[in-house]
Design a protein around this motif. Structure first.
Motif, short mmCIF file in Angstrom:
data_model
loop_
_atom_site.label_atom_id
_atom_site.label_comp_id
_atom_site.label_asym_id
_atom_site.label_seq_id
_atom_site.Cartn_x
_atom_site.Cartn_y
_atom_site.Cartn_z
N PRO A 184 13.84 -40.14 -24.95
CA PRO A 184 14.99 -40.67 -25.68
C PRO A 184 14.80 -40.43 -27.18
CG PRO A 184 14.17 -42.26 -24.07
CD PRO A 184 13.14 -41.16 -24.18
N PRO A 185 15.83 -40.66 -28.06
CA PRO A 185 16.97 -41.52 -27.78
C PRO A 185 18.15 -40.85 -27.06
CG PRO A 185 17.04 -40.82 -30.06
CD PRO A 185 15.76 -40.27 -29.49
N SER A 186 18.11 -39.55 -26.85
CA SER A 186 19.24 -38.89 -26.20
C SER A 186 19.41 -39.38 -24.77
CB SER A 186 19.02 -37.37 -26.19
OG SER A 186 19.99 -36.74 -25.38
N GLN A 187 20.68 -39.56 -24.35
CA GLN A 187 20.96 -39.92 -22.97
C GLN A 187 20.67 -38.76 -22.02
OE1 GLN A 187 24.92 -41.88 -22.49
NE2 GLN A 187 24.99 -41.66 -24.71
N ASP A 188 20.60 -37.55 -22.57
CA ASP A 188 20.33 -36.37 -21.75
C ASP A 188 18.84 -36.11 -21.62
OD1 ASP A 188 23.07 -35.89 -21.45
OD2 ASP A 188 23.14 -34.77 -23.33
N SER A 189 18.05 -37.19 -21.67
CA SER A 189 16.60 -37.04 -21.58
C SER A 189 16.10 -37.44 -20.20
CB SER A 189 15.90 -37.90 -22.64
OG SER A 189 16.02 -39.27 -22.34
N VAL A 190 14.99 -36.84 -19.80
CA VAL A 190 14.38 -37.13 -18.50
C VAL A 190 14.01 -38.61 -18.41
CG1 VAL A 190 12.39 -36.66 -17.02
CG2 VAL A 190 13.50 -34.79 -18.27
N THR A 191 13.36 -39.13 -19.46
CA THR A 191 12.90 -40.52 -19.44
C THR A 191 14.06 -41.50 -19.32
OG1 THR A 191 11.00 -39.90 -20.81
CG2 THR A 191 11.56 -42.24 -20.70
N TRP A 192 15.12 -41.28 -20.11
CA TRP A 192 16.27 -42.19 -20.08
C TRP A 192 16.92 -42.21 -18.69
CZ3 TRP A 192 18.46 -46.13 -22.42
CH2 TRP A 192 19.79 -46.44 -22.13
N ARG A 193 17.08 -41.05 -18.09
CA ARG A 193 17.74 -40.98 -16.79
C ARG A 193 16.87 -41.61 -15.69
NH1 ARG A 193 22.90 -41.08 -17.63
NH2 ARG A 193 23.60 -39.42 -19.05
N ILE A 194 15.56 -41.55 -15.83
CA ILE A 194 14.68 -42.21 -14.86
C ILE A 194 14.76 -43.72 -15.03
CG2 ILE A 194 12.27 -42.60 -14.22
CD1 ILE A 194 11.77 -39.63 -14.84
N ILE A 195 14.71 -44.19 -16.28
CA ILE A 195 14.75 -45.63 -16.57
C ILE A 195 16.04 -46.26 -16.07
CG2 ILE A 195 15.00 -47.29 -18.48
CD1 ILE A 195 12.96 -45.66 -20.03
N THR A 196 17.16 -45.58 -16.29
CA THR A 196 18.47 -46.16 -15.96
C THR A 196 18.96 -45.77 -14.56
OG1 THR A 196 19.59 -44.30 -17.06
CG2 THR A 196 19.16 -46.27 -18.38
N SER A 197 18.12 -45.11 -13.79
CA SER A 197 18.53 -44.71 -12.45
C SER A 197 18.73 -45.94 -11.56
CB SER A 197 17.48 -43.79 -11.83
OG SER A 197 16.23 -44.45 -11.69
N GLU A 198 19.53 -45.78 -10.53
CA GLU A 198 19.82 -46.87 -9.60
C GLU A 198 19.55 -46.40 -8.17
OE1 GLU A 198 23.87 -47.82 -10.42
OE2 GLU A 198 23.46 -48.60 -12.42
N GLY A 199 19.26 -47.33 -7.30
CA GLY A 199 18.99 -46.98 -5.92
C GLY A 199 17.50 -46.87 -5.64
N PRO A 200 17.12 -46.79 -4.38
CA PRO A 200 15.70 -46.78 -4.00
C PRO A 200 14.96 -45.50 -4.36
CG PRO A 200 17.09 -46.47 -2.07
CD PRO A 200 18.01 -46.79 -3.21
#
Length: 473
Positions: free
Chosen positions: A172-188
């Motif tokens: 981050p801080p970009s929303q198009d980052s690997v870390t951000w998408r992992i942190i905010t992911s949903e589901g199992p």
């Protein structure tokens, strides 16, 4: 010299932090003067004043709690829980229109936006430091015991999508980052697309959250991967295996046991695996200038720190290299900051997300981050860039329709305009006081976690120097 430098950095941080508060409150102050409102106090920080002076009928004060500021306007909705008892509480004052209230309330966030834009113009001119790794999604390390490894990901893979979202950078801080998408992911599980040897693959990783203590923030989702960057040695302990093998600062590790490395973590992993009973030699391929050679190392237990495990004696690795200056446009910077805060709030208020208000940061976190940025290379450029994001966040968060925030004042004024009469003074006082108590409690709640993170980080960074026994000739 280090003490003087630390003091100077702290002064710079306090001055900059207070500048953000001052400009925001200056917006309220100037708008109130323009609309003819009575101004009782212009305060930086909350709590009992440790300094104050009166000029032209206005008291200027510095409070004891470094967490914001306020302009006391008795004709607006007062906040005695924060501002204290108003001198005009018993004195009738002429009413003001709903439009005046909206203008005065909106002026603070407006001035924060303008300050963000001013910082953005400076960043556009002087540049923002970026590295090659920042704009890369190549994996540098995959924990062999982690979810990503079990899902088939390996160092050198380039991630293209996470959870159905395209990614263009790692952090981050970009929303198009690997870390951000992992942190905010949903589901199992998390769907991940990646490229290896020119071919695209898909997999799913079951996220991991490390256990935490009651006094720590709850851990966020992760799959235990790290970004790729060059493994350049920065420090070598005297008499250590690395020193005896002739390794020195500036050497780059390009391979371990014949396999290409994409970060220094494989070397650290081999070190962590070593024990008294199982301590195999490793072979490092080293690049030094135009020369490439191999060195064999066997981890050894140092004399200090006491109870340390076997180590190669590489005490530090060089940070990110190949820094260049990017010149993003002012509107692009402000827009990116606004987009990120909207995304953060969306994640916080989503019932499916693991992100909660506990993960938000307050004044302590801001001061800590500014301190770290000032200490880094190109620190003042990083500070200018972060100030753009921070001022945008300050403006937008203050526009939330919560009483005691500027957005709450605007909401109440709109309600007043619709019903053509103001809200009952007594009801308003109770509402404002209750919400002020909630706000203060929330700031204390966040400060508790911010302070804990800072203390634990400081302790971890106070590592005892590594000392190895002298070797006989």
């Amino acid at each position: 010299m280090s003490i003087v430098k630390t003091v100077l950095i702290l002064l710079e941080v306090l001055l900059l932090f207070n500048l953000l508060i001052f400009v925001h409150e200056l917006g309220h102050f100037l708008a109130a003067r323009w609309r003819g409102l009575k101004v009782e106090r212009f305060a930086i920080w909350f709590g009992k004043p440790i300094w104050k002076m009166r000029y032209n009928g206005v008291e200027y004060a510095l409070g004891t709690i470094p967490a914001g500021g306020y302009v006391s306007l008795p004709q607006m909705a007062t906040m005695e829980a924060i501002e204290g008892k108003s001198e005009s509480s018993e004195q009738p004052l002429p009413p003001i229109s709903a439009l005046d209230k909206i203008i005065v309330a909106f002026a603070g966030p407006l001035f924060s936006f303008l300050l963000a834009l001013a910082f953005a113009v400076i960043v556009w001119v002087v540049g923002r430091p970026v590295t090659e790794a920042e704009n890369s999604t190549t994996i540098g390390w995959v924990d062999p015991n982690g979810p990503a490894w079990k899902a088939g990901l390996r160092p050198g893979d380039q991630i293209t999508e996470v959870g159905g979202h395209r990614v263009t950078q790692f952090a981050p801080p970009s929303q198009d980052s690997v870390t951000w998408r992992i942190i905010t992911s949903e589901g199992p599980s998390i769907a991940i697309k990646y490229v290896r040897d020119g071919k695209e693959y898909s997999t799913e990783a079951i996220p991991y959250k490390r256990p935490t203590q009651w006094y720590e923030r709850k851990a966020m989702r992760q799959v235990l991967i790290a970004p790729a960057h060059r493994a350049i040695i920065y420090g070598v302990a005297t008499n250590s295996p690395a020193a005896l093998a002739g390794l020195q600062r500036g050497d780059e590790v390009t391979a371990l046991n014949g396999e290409k490395v994409f970060s220094f973590m494989p070397v650290v992993w081999e070190e962590e695996k070593a024990t008294d009973d199982l301590n195999k030699p490793i072979t490092l391929t080293i690049r030094r200038g135009n020369e490439t050679f191999e060195r064999s190392l066997v981890a050894e237990i140092p004399l200090k720190p006491v109870k340390s495990g076997p180590s190669f004696g590489i005490t530090a690795w060089q940070g990110l290299t190949n820094i260049t200056l990017a010149h993003p446009g002012p509107i692009e910077q402000v827009s990116a900051g606004a987009s990120q805060i909207f995304a953060t709030l969306g994640a916080v208020f989503s019932h499916k997300s693991d992100v909660s208000v506990q993960q938000l940061g307050g004044a302590v976190m801001i001061i800590r981050l500014y301190t770290n940025l000032f200490e880094s290379e190109h620190g003042w450029r990083h500070v200018l860039w972060f100030s753009v994001i921070l001022n945008v966040n300050l403006a937008l968060l203050n526009l939330l329709p919560f009483p005691v925030l500027d957005g709450g004042h605007i909401t109440l004024a709109l309600f007043e305009a619709i019903r053509r009469r103001p809200v009952s003074g007594k009801v308003l006082q109770y509402l404002q006081s209750a919400c002020a108590v909630v706000l203060i409690g929330f700031m204390i709640f966040i400060a508790f976690y911010d302070t804990g993170d800072w203390v634990r980080s400081a302790r971890n960074n106070r590592d005892e120097p590594m000392v190895f026994a002298p070797k006989s000739q």
